[in-house]
Write an enzyme that holds these catalytic residues in place. Structure first.
Site, PDB file in Angstrom:
ATOM      1  N   ASN A   1      49.190  12.441 -33.436  1.00 53.12           N
ATOM      2  CA  ASN A   1      48.718  12.726 -34.799  1.00 53.12           C
ATOM      3  C   ASN A   1      47.832  13.974 -34.855  1.00 53.12           C
ATOM      4  OD1 ASN A   1      46.477  11.639 -33.573  1.00 53.12           O
ATOM      5  ND2 ASN A   1      46.425   9.767 -34.783  1.00 53.12           N
TER       6      ASN A   1
ATOM      7  N   ARG B   1      35.078  12.784 -34.572  1.00 53.71           N
ATOM      8  CA  ARG B   1      34.399  11.491 -34.424  1.00 53.71           C
ATOM      9  C   ARG B   1      33.048  11.558 -35.111  1.00 53.71           C
ATOM     10  NH1 ARG B   1      38.625   9.749 -33.830  1.00 53.71           N
ATOM     11  NH2 ARG B   1      39.498   8.625 -32.064  1.00 53.71           N
TER      12      ARG B   1
ATOM     13  N   GLN C   1      32.707   2.181 -37.152  1.00 52.56           N
ATOM     14  CA  GLN C   1      33.759   1.950 -38.138  1.00 52.56           C
ATOM     15  C   GLN C   1      34.139   0.489 -38.133  1.00 52.56           C
ATOM     16  OE1 GLN C   1      35.716   6.420 -38.128  1.00 52.56           O
ATOM     17  NE2 GLN C   1      37.031   4.723 -37.651  1.00 52.56           N
TER      18      GLN C   1
ATOM     19  N   HIS D   1      38.722   6.506 -42.410  1.00 53.16           N
ATOM     20  CA  HIS D   1      39.407   7.194 -41.307  1.00 53.16           C
ATOM     21  C   HIS D   1      40.921   7.116 -41.513  1.00 53.16           C
ATOM     22  CE1 HIS D   1      39.417   7.781 -36.634  1.00 53.16           C
ATOM     23  NE2 HIS D   1      40.236   8.594 -37.248  1.00 53.16           N
TER      24      HIS D   1
HETATM   25  P1  NDP Z   1      42.889  17.630 -27.101  1.00 46.44           P
HETATM   26  O1  NDP Z   1      42.629  16.901 -25.847  1.00 46.44           O
HETATM   27  O2  NDP Z   1      44.140  18.435 -27.213  1.00 46.44           O
HETATM   28  O3  NDP Z   1      41.692  18.642 -27.379  1.00 46.44           O
HETATM   29  C1  NDP Z   1      40.389  18.353 -27.153  1.00 46.44           C
HETATM   30  C2  NDP Z   1      39.669  19.634 -26.911  1.00 46.44           C
HETATM   31  O4  NDP Z   1      38.272  19.377 -26.910  1.00 46.44           O
HETATM   32  C3  NDP Z   1      40.019  20.279 -25.573  1.00 46.44           C
HETATM   33  O5  NDP Z   1      40.405  21.611 -25.808  1.00 46.44           O
HETATM   34  C4  NDP Z   1      38.702  20.202 -24.828  1.00 46.44           C
HETATM   35  O6  NDP Z   1      38.438  21.351 -24.103  1.00 46.44           O
HETATM   36  C5  NDP Z   1      37.697  20.222 -25.949  1.00 46.44           C
HETATM   37  N1  NDP Z   1      36.386  19.755 -25.524  1.00 46.44           N
HETATM   38  C6  NDP Z   1      36.063  18.644 -24.845  1.00 46.44           C
HETATM   39  N2  NDP Z   1      34.741  18.599 -24.628  1.00 46.44           N
HETATM   40  C7  NDP Z   1      34.228  19.723 -25.180  1.00 46.44           C
HETATM   41  C8  NDP Z   1      32.918  20.245 -25.256  1.00 46.44           C
HETATM   42  N3  NDP Z   1      31.890  19.611 -24.682  1.00 46.44           N
HETATM   43  N4  NDP Z   1      32.744  21.414 -25.913  1.00 46.44           N
HETATM   44  C9  NDP Z   1      33.796  22.068 -26.447  1.00 46.44           C
HETATM   45  N5  NDP Z   1      35.079  21.610 -26.389  1.00 46.44           N
HETATM   46  C10 NDP Z   1      35.270  20.457 -25.750  1.00 46.44           C
HETATM   47  O7  NDP Z   1      42.783  16.566 -28.264  1.00 46.44           O
HETATM   48  P2  NDP Z   1      43.204  16.693 -29.794  1.00 46.44           P
HETATM   49  O8  NDP Z   1      42.939  18.064 -30.257  1.00 46.44           O
HETATM   50  O9  NDP Z   1      44.534  16.116 -30.011  1.00 46.44           O
HETATM   51  O10 NDP Z   1      42.133  15.687 -30.431  1.00 46.44           O
HETATM   52  C11 NDP Z   1      40.738  15.955 -30.365  1.00 46.44           C
HETATM   53  C12 NDP Z   1      39.938  14.791 -30.889  1.00 46.44           C
HETATM   54  O11 NDP Z   1      40.172  14.625 -32.277  1.00 46.44           O
HETATM   55  C13 NDP Z   1      40.301  13.420 -30.285  1.00 46.44           C
HETATM   56  O12 NDP Z   1      39.670  13.199 -29.056  1.00 46.44           O
HETATM   57  C14 NDP Z   1      39.809  12.486 -31.345  1.00 46.44           C
HETATM   58  O13 NDP Z   1      38.448  12.188 -31.144  1.00 46.44           O
HETATM   59  C15 NDP Z   1      39.970  13.280 -32.633  1.00 46.44           C
HETATM   60  N6  NDP Z   1      41.121  12.793 -33.410  1.00 46.44           N
HETATM   61  C16 NDP Z   1      40.895  12.290 -34.670  1.00 46.44           C
HETATM   62  C17 NDP Z   1      41.926  11.754 -35.396  1.00 46.44           C
HETATM   63  C18 NDP Z   1      41.725  11.247 -36.793  1.00 46.44           C
HETATM   64  O14 NDP Z   1      42.549  10.481 -37.282  1.00 46.44           O
HETATM   65  N7  NDP Z   1      40.682  11.646 -37.494  1.00 46.44           N
HETATM   66  C19 NDP Z   1      43.290  11.646 -34.832  1.00 46.44           C
HETATM   67  C20 NDP Z   1      43.434  12.329 -33.571  1.00 46.44           C
HETATM   68  C21 NDP Z   1      42.373  12.829 -32.878  1.00 46.44           C
HETATM   69  P3  NDP Z   1      38.873  21.587 -22.617  1.00 46.44           P
HETATM   70  O15 NDP Z   1      40.294  21.234 -22.578  1.00 46.44           O
HETATM   71  O16 NDP Z   1      38.612  23.042 -22.514  1.00 46.44           O
HETATM   72  O17 NDP Z   1      38.012  20.713 -21.796  1.00 46.44           O
END
Ligand code: NDP
Length: 402
Positions: free
Chosen positions: A147, A285, A314, A333
């Site tokens: 998603n 989140r 939530q 959400h």
């Molecule tokens: P990904 O794993 O593709 O991306 C997460 C990114 O966050 C990575 O690029 C990672 O960087 C980066 N990251 C992690 N820690 C840090 C930090 N301390 N500072 C900066 N960047 C950081 O996941 P998605 O993009 O698919 O999803 C991201 C989040 O969105 C999920 O974990 C979830 O919490 C939320 N989400 C919400 C939804 C909703 O319905 N509202 C649905 C889907 C997701 P790196 O790889 O460089 O470590």
């Protein structure tokens, strides 16, 4: 025979749908990085139907019961007398969605001696105490990418809604008014603004790509840098800290997972570095932000608007400050649980279960914890530890809502 406990949100108050607004879903085979969509051996649901609520059962009952397993589906998840708590003693697998999370705290994990796997039907496994799961050798898996694009579309919608003051203007129409000046006194164009994403993973990068045609200046902050070709294509400015990004951005969007490193990254102190009148969009989140600090920043005008769909916990109690703060565009959400997304994550959950029961490896990209350590997407995007603290407050929702 295994017992699977599946925690899902309630059916619509009008009852489980008999018909739908549309007859089909577009066919998508691969995500932009080449990853295939979920590939279970079969599905027992109609794509586009409501799968995330209790009667939808993620389309899993026929598959699980025909293999001799027991499936318990409930929405009762909070408080010590919840159905979830009652079922844990002999559960082998717990499935829930981040929209209506079964908070799998260390206490709950301790109550489940037979627990082998916790599945997030969606993305984001912060509702599980990952540290406790690692210590118990429990596998944690989620449906990576299912998603991400759904959420990115939502971020774009919420960005435009805030900047252009859409929701208050819509309210004037519903109230029978034609109050143009009231509507536009807080309305701007997005064009030319500086827009920055915290994290440029699957969602963050998609947001950057979707916003590019609006002729905005794009920024990102991430632990790892995007390929140079992508930076050039989107004319991106990379930042190594939230402080550096928020000092120059008119719109900031949070797209990183919640883990101990990111918890409360937006707080009273870090908000001081934001430009006065910035907009903050958080569909990642709720706990990435200090809830009271956000409300105070909207009251003072430090933030011009805040929108998102994620809260902590939530469901949030009726007195959660984000329900009543000014200039917000909050929803429950929902961004990652469109009917389109549900089809993908229900199929992905089925794929994970098929792998588990057939002793086949679960795709590496779906793994968060495996064999006592962070694995797959978990090793890349999360940090070890626990982010579930305070989740017991979700039990106050029932007590405080009408
Ligand atoms: P990904 O794993 O593709 O991306 C997460 C990114 O966050 C990575 O690029 C990672 O960087 C980066 N990251 C992690 N820690 C840090 C930090 N301390 N500072 C900066 N960047 C950081 O996941 P998605 O993009 O698919 O999803 C991201 C989040 O969105 C999920 O974990 C979830 O919490 C939320 N989400 C919400 C939804 C909703 O319905 N509202 C649905 C889907 C997701 P790196 O790889 O460089 O470590």
């Amino acid at each position: 025979m295994a017992k699977i406990v599946c925690v899902l949100y309630d059916d619509p108050v009008t009852g489980y749908p008999k018909t739908y607004a549309r007859d089909d879903l577009p066919k998508i085979e691969r995500y932009p990085d080449g990853q295939t969509l979920p590939t279970p051996k079969g599905i027992d649901f109609t794509p586009g139907s409501l799968l995330g609520s209790v009667s939808g059962e993620l389309g899993l009952r026929k598959y699980l019961e025909s293999a001799g397993h027991q499936l318990v589906v409930t929405s009762s998840k909070d408080g010590a007398d919840s159905q979830l708590d009652k079922e844990l003693h002999d559960a082998e697998i717990v499935i829930s969605q981040p929209f209506w999370p079964a908070y799998m705290t260390a206490e709950r994990i301790a109550k489940a001696p037979k627990l082998k796997m916790i599945v997030t039907a969606g993305i984001g496994s912060d509702h599980t105490d990952l540290q406790a799961a690692m210590e118990r050798g429990i596998t944690v898996a989620e449906v990576t990418y299912c998603n991400s694009h759904s959420v990115a579309e939502h971020v774009v919608m919420m960005t435009l809604a805030l900047v252009r003051n859409y929701l208050p203007s819509y309210d004037w129409v519903r109230k029978g008014g034609w109050n143009i000046a009231d509507c536009v006194a807080r309305s701007y164009d997005l064009e030319g603004m500086n827009v920055g994403t915290v994290a440029a993973g699957r969602i963050g990068l998609r947001v950057l790509r979707l916003l590019k045609p609006f002729d905005v200046k794009l920024h990102y902050m991430d632990r790892h840098r995007l390929p140079e070709a992508v930076e050039r294509e989107l004319n991106l400015t990379h930042h190594t800290s939230l402080e550096s990004l928020s000092k120059v951005c008119d719109v900031v969007t949070l797209n990183c997972p919640l883990h101990p490193e990111t918890e409360h990254m937006v707080n009273a102190q870090s908000l001081k570095n934001f430009k006065r009148g910035a907009y903050l969009i958080n569909t990642a989140r709720g706990k990435l932000c200090d809830a009271n600090a956000i409300a105070a920043a909207l009251e003072s005008g430090q933030l011009a608007g805040y929108a998102g769909d994620v809260w902590f916990p939530q469901p949030p109690a009726a007195d959660h400050p984000w329900r009543h703060m000014p200039h917000h565009g909050m929803t429950p959400h929902i961004s990652g649980t469109s009917l389109s997304a549900q089809t993908r994550y229900a199929a992905g959950t089925r794929e994970i279960l098929e792998c588990y029961f057939e002793n086949r490896p679960i795709r590496n990209e779906y793994l968060v914890v495996k064999g006592g350590q962070l694995a797959g997407v978990g090793a890349h995007s999360y940090s070890a530890g626990n982010a579930t603290g305070g989740s017991e407050d979700a039990a106050r929702f029932k007590a405080t809502s009408k």
